[in-house]
Design a protein around this motif. Structure first.
Motif, PDB file in Angstrom:
ATOM      1  N   UNK A  47       1.145  -1.091   0.407  1.00 20.37           N
ATOM      2  CA  UNK A  47       0.078  -0.077   0.030  1.00 20.37           C
ATOM      3  C   UNK A  47       1.032   0.791  -0.410  1.00 20.37           C
ATOM      4  N   UNK A  48       1.908   1.158   1.235  1.00 20.98           N
ATOM      5  CA  UNK A  48       2.330   1.924   1.181  1.00 20.98           C
ATOM      6  C   UNK A  48       3.278   2.388  -1.032  1.00 20.98           C
ATOM      7  N   UNK A  49       3.614   1.428  -1.130  1.00 17.46           N
ATOM      8  CA  UNK A  49       4.824   1.490  -2.507  1.00 17.46           C
ATOM      9  C   UNK A  49       3.741   2.376  -3.827  1.00 17.46           C
ATOM     10  N   UNK A  50       1.936   1.537  -3.289  1.00 16.57           N
ATOM     11  CA  UNK A  50       1.578   2.079  -4.779  1.00 16.57           C
ATOM     12  C   UNK A  50       1.408   3.562  -3.929  1.00 16.57           C
ATOM     13  N   UNK A  51       1.152   3.961  -3.064  1.00 19.95           N
ATOM     14  CA  UNK A  51       0.529   5.283  -2.544  1.00 19.95           C
ATOM     15  C   UNK A  51       1.856   6.576  -3.166  1.00 19.95           C
ATOM     16  N   UNK A  52       3.128   5.620  -2.919  1.00 17.56           N
ATOM     17  CA  UNK A  52       4.341   6.340  -3.415  1.00 17.56           C
ATOM     18  C   UNK A  52       4.019   6.706  -4.584  1.00 17.56           C
ATOM     19  N   UNK A  53       3.963   5.799  -5.357  1.00 22.54           N
ATOM     20  CA  UNK A  53       3.413   5.965  -7.082  1.00 22.54           C
ATOM     21  C   UNK A  53       3.035   7.126  -6.858  1.00 22.54           C
ATOM     22  N   UNK A  54       1.241   7.133  -6.403  1.00 20.75           N
ATOM     23  CA  UNK A  54       0.739   7.742  -6.444  1.00 20.75           C
ATOM     24  C   UNK A  54       0.999   9.122  -6.206  1.00 20.75           C
ATOM     25  N   UNK A  55       2.403   9.566  -5.661  1.00 19.63           N
ATOM     26  CA  UNK A  55       2.743  10.816  -5.604  1.00 19.63           C
ATOM     27  C   UNK A  55       2.994  11.015  -3.652  1.00 19.63           C
ATOM     28  N   UNK A  56       2.040  10.006  -3.104  1.00 13.63           N
ATOM     29  CA  UNK A  56       1.621  10.657  -2.110  1.00 13.63           C
ATOM     30  C   UNK A  56       2.417  10.035  -0.913  1.00 13.63           C
ATOM     31  N   UNK A  57       2.830  10.819   0.170  1.00  8.74           N
ATOM     32  CA  UNK A  57       3.618  10.359   1.911  1.00  8.74           C
ATOM     33  C   UNK A  57       2.877  10.101   2.288  1.00  8.74           C
ATOM     34  N   UNK A  58       3.478   9.616   3.574  1.00 10.17           N
ATOM     35  CA  UNK A  58       2.231  10.044   4.735  1.00 10.17           C
ATOM     36  C   UNK A  58       2.041  11.382   4.912  1.00 10.17           C
ATOM     37  N   UNK A  59       0.797  11.148   5.642  1.00 10.42           N
ATOM     38  CA  UNK A  59       0.183  12.286   5.574  1.00 10.42           C
ATOM     39  C   UNK A  59      -1.025  11.540   6.100  1.00 10.42           C
ATOM     40  N   UNK A  60      -2.170  13.083   7.012  1.00 10.20           N
ATOM     41  CA  UNK A  60      -3.029  12.789   7.826  1.00 10.20           C
ATOM     42  C   UNK A  60      -4.473  11.905   7.552  1.00 10.20           C
ATOM     43  N   UNK A  61      -4.444  12.159   6.018  1.00 11.64           N
ATOM     44  CA  UNK A  61      -6.133  12.028   5.546  1.00 11.64           C
ATOM     45  C   UNK A  61      -6.074  10.514   5.304  1.00 11.64           C
ATOM     46  N   UNK A  62      -5.228   9.604   5.496  1.00 12.07           N
ATOM     47  CA  UNK A  62      -5.118   8.145   6.107  1.00 12.07           C
ATOM     48  C   UNK A  62      -4.234   7.355   6.407  1.00 12.07           C
ATOM     49  N   UNK A  63      -4.419   6.820   7.164  1.00  6.74           N
ATOM     50  CA  UNK A  63      -3.924   4.922   7.824  1.00  6.74           C
ATOM     51  C   UNK A  63      -4.315   3.553   7.226  1.00  6.74           C
ATOM     52  N   UNK A  64      -2.673   3.314   7.712  1.00  5.99           N
ATOM     53  CA  UNK A  64      -2.997   1.911   6.647  1.00  5.99           C
ATOM     54  C   UNK A  64      -3.683   0.558   8.282  1.00  5.99           C
ATOM     55  N   UNK A  65      -4.438  -0.315   7.767  1.00  2.00           N
ATOM     56  CA  UNK A  65      -4.658  -0.967   8.533  1.00  2.00           C
ATOM     57  C   UNK A  65      -3.905  -2.868   7.878  1.00  2.00           C
ATOM     58  N   UNK A  66      -3.204  -2.815   8.627  1.00  2.00           N
ATOM     59  CA  UNK A  66      -1.785  -4.235   8.314  1.00  2.00           C
ATOM     60  C   UNK A  66      -2.976  -5.695   7.816  1.00  2.00           C
ATOM     61  N   UNK A  67      -3.366  -6.701   6.816  1.00  8.60           N
ATOM     62  CA  UNK A  67      -3.546  -7.112   6.507  1.00  8.60           C
ATOM     63  C   UNK A  67      -2.795  -8.132   6.290  1.00  8.60           C
ATOM     64  N   UNK A  68      -3.145  -9.426   6.857  1.00  9.75           N
ATOM     65  CA  UNK A  68      -2.145 -10.310   5.781  1.00  9.75           C
ATOM     66  C   UNK A  68      -2.288 -11.222   4.777  1.00  9.75           C
ATOM     67  N   UNK A  69      -3.038 -11.392   4.286  1.00  9.26           N
ATOM     68  CA  UNK A  69      -4.639 -11.859   3.725  1.00  9.26           C
ATOM     69  C   UNK A  69      -5.289 -11.382   2.743  1.00  9.26           C
ATOM     70  N   UNK A  70      -5.402 -12.515   1.402  1.00 13.96           N
ATOM     71  CA  UNK A  70      -6.281 -11.610   0.721  1.00 13.96           C
ATOM     72  C   UNK A  70      -7.413 -12.094   0.288  1.00 13.96           C
ATOM     73  N   UNK A  71      -8.160 -12.343  -0.136  1.00  8.70           N
ATOM     74  CA  UNK A  71     -10.036 -12.946  -0.157  1.00  8.70           C
ATOM     75  C   UNK A  71     -10.195 -12.827  -1.908  1.00  8.70           C
ATOM     76  N   UNK A  72      -9.492 -13.984  -2.440  1.00 10.12           N
ATOM     77  CA  UNK A  72      -9.554 -14.214  -4.178  1.00 10.12           C
ATOM     78  C   UNK A  72     -11.321 -14.258  -4.226  1.00 10.12           C
TER      79      UNK A  72
END
Lengths: 354, 354
Positions: A47-72
């Motif tokens: 997520x952090x990487x994808x945000x960086x690609x969009x030119x977004x650094x750490x910002x107060x408008x979001x927080x990341x909720x870590x999740x280890x799995x993906x439902x296919x």
């Protein structure tokens, strides 16, 4: 930005495209609506990487909720519920349950989303089964809200009544209509008019206090005869997909005709502004965002194949649902109906001969 | 012309427009296919007058079957069956029963047509309930045959199997396909895949010897995934009307865009040949003519609002059904299936432990 007016949890990994669609859509949306606070569920690094690609650094408008799995997309309900307890979908829904988010959006598999939402959030009092609802553009320039779209295959008359209540509350919230009209999907002139369940549902709806229009037929969806159309999930699902199929066919036939020969291509170039306007009008990406109704929390399902533009529309609907008090509206509508029905049940017993 | 290859009885009074549509269509058809013999049921004087208006005098290609009554579009099945025993619809169907006509066409009310046809002609051995079937254009340039469209609201798995047999025979006759593929209309990824009846029907279809493709979804109708799609009459009716509704909406939106301002109108004039080709492709009048299947005689239902062009297409389909042996084909297909199922029932009992 702790005073954010709307807090949306996003299952960033869900759908056919995952982060490559969800993150650009979220970033664009956050720029348009800076008072939105996002809780981004998924693989934190990605997520952090994808945000960086969009030119977004750490910002107060979001927080990341870590999740280890993906439902296919093809994971069964069982896998989603029992095996992947740390999925991005579940983490996003849990944020709603915990009161950290006002609503959650996912482009993940519908069956899993419904099952996990129901398990985590539970249904509202008076609702037996949650339903899935979407809006289909109509010829009046508005959209017709249809439910259920596949969460409930075999429905009783009472379930159809519950769908009508939920649909009414949804339209009241999203379109700010006070007394949306409700139609019951039925068949017309043919041999037998409607099955038993539909006949009973009409009876219930007539006495419900809702703005019941009566029976409607398949073509009333696009005619915009009523604001809300209720049907069982089997019928709703087949109808929705049939409509999508026709729309795609028409678009593809049109393309074929405008590319058939040099003359047609020339005509296509000249007519392009008109054709583009037409295309925009029938573009179903603008109607992306099916609401899961009847739960103790707002959950919106984006089309699995949505692109960032379509996903943005799902975010938009989510925001509106929160701002316009969908949950409170639904709860209130159910409450009104209950009172009404209790009053109705008391009356006949008064008249019971001793 | 007693050696006429196809004899068609026409309910001349039926539909929204009666004689003003049926007679011009019949006259044009008779000129195109001079080997067709017509039996024209209805008010004899009015028919003669309408023929005269079309420039037709007494001729050997037609005869008039006098009928004193007309079944109205909103007459109930009871009225059609019990009160109007000398209706043009009934007289036309009776001509099929008596062996004077090979088939009958009516634009009259569907419920009445089905009830009277069933009463007069009876169902084929092995068919519990007749079904209504039509063709919906698909993106492959062909058409998908869908049934039932409203004759049977609550269906068992066995009824769906019977629809599959009838649909297969219809496509084999009309499109000259040897082993048409059959799909069972179901819902996809959603919470519960299909209801119990559909699950059982899939099982029956898998063992039927028909060319069963498997489950299909709403969008497969226009994709042309299979030749025949079976569903219960409630679902089929709603889907058909929804599709018609979308097609009308798209056409009306397109018109609106091409007449919005001077520039758009200019573009519309330049693009007209392309737009006309497109319009012709999606013109559902070309697919007019729903077959009532499972009866001991061929009955074709035209859209009530059909114009002469559309009614001509219904006559065309009727002629093809007769020429390609639809009735014999259906009877044979049912016979084959019965043998197969008898063989299948014998086997397990062989293995029954003593």
């Amino acid at each position: 930005m702790s005073s954010a007016s709307v807090r949306i949890a996003v299952d960033c990994m869900g759908g056919d495209h995952g982060l490559s669609v969800t993150i650009p859509a979220v970033v664009l949306f956050a720029r348009q609506y800076p008072d939105t606070h996002f809780l981004l569920a998924g693989n934190a690094e990605a997520i952090a990487q994808a945000l960086a690609t969009e030119g977004v650094q750490a910002a107060s408008w979001y927080e990341i909720l870590p999740a280890s799995e993906v439902i296919l997309m093809d994971d069964t309900v069982e896998v989603a519920l029992r095996r992947k307890k740390n999925s991005s979908m579940r983490v996003a829904i849990q944020a709603v349950k915990d009161g950290r988010a006002d609503a959650c959006v996912s482009a993940g598999n519908t069956g899993a989303l419904m099952a996990v939402s129901r398990y985590v959030l539970k249904t509202l009092d008076g609702i037996d089964r949650p339903a899935i609802s979407t809006s289909i553009p109509n010829v009046k320039g508005g959209a017709t809200t249809v439910l259920d779209l596949g969460a409930n295959v075999d429905c009783t008359a009472d379930h159809l009544l519950q769908f009508a209540i939920m649909g009414t509350a949804l339209v009241a919230a999203l379109d700010q209509r006070r007394q949306p009209t409700v139609g019951l999907l039925n068949i017309g002139e043919e041999v037998i008019k409607g099955n038993e369940v539909v006949k009973q549902a009409a009876e219930l709806l007539r006495n419900s206090g809702l703005n019941f229009y009566g029976n409607v037929e398949g073509d009333d969806i696009c005619k915009g005869t009523v604001d809300v159309i209720v049907c069982d999930g089997f019928v709703g699902n087949v109808v929705l997909k049939s409509i999508e199929g026709v729309a795609r066919m028409v678009a593809s036939m049109m393309r074929a005709e405008f590319t058939r020969d040099i003359f047609s291509m020339g005509a296509g170039i000249i007519a392009r502004p008109v054709l583009n306007r037409f295309r925009d009008k029938v573009d179903n990406r603008r109607y992306n965002g099916a609401a899961l109704l009847g739960l103790r929390g707002i959950v919106v399902k984006s089309h699995g194949s949505a692109d960032a533009y379509a996903f943005g529309h799902a975010l938009q609907r989510t925001r509106e649902a929160v701002q316009n008090g969908l949950l409170a509206g639904t709860t209130q509508a159910i409450g009104h109906l209950r009172e009404r029905m209790q009053a109705a049940t008391v009356q006949p017993s008064d008249k019971t001969p001793a």
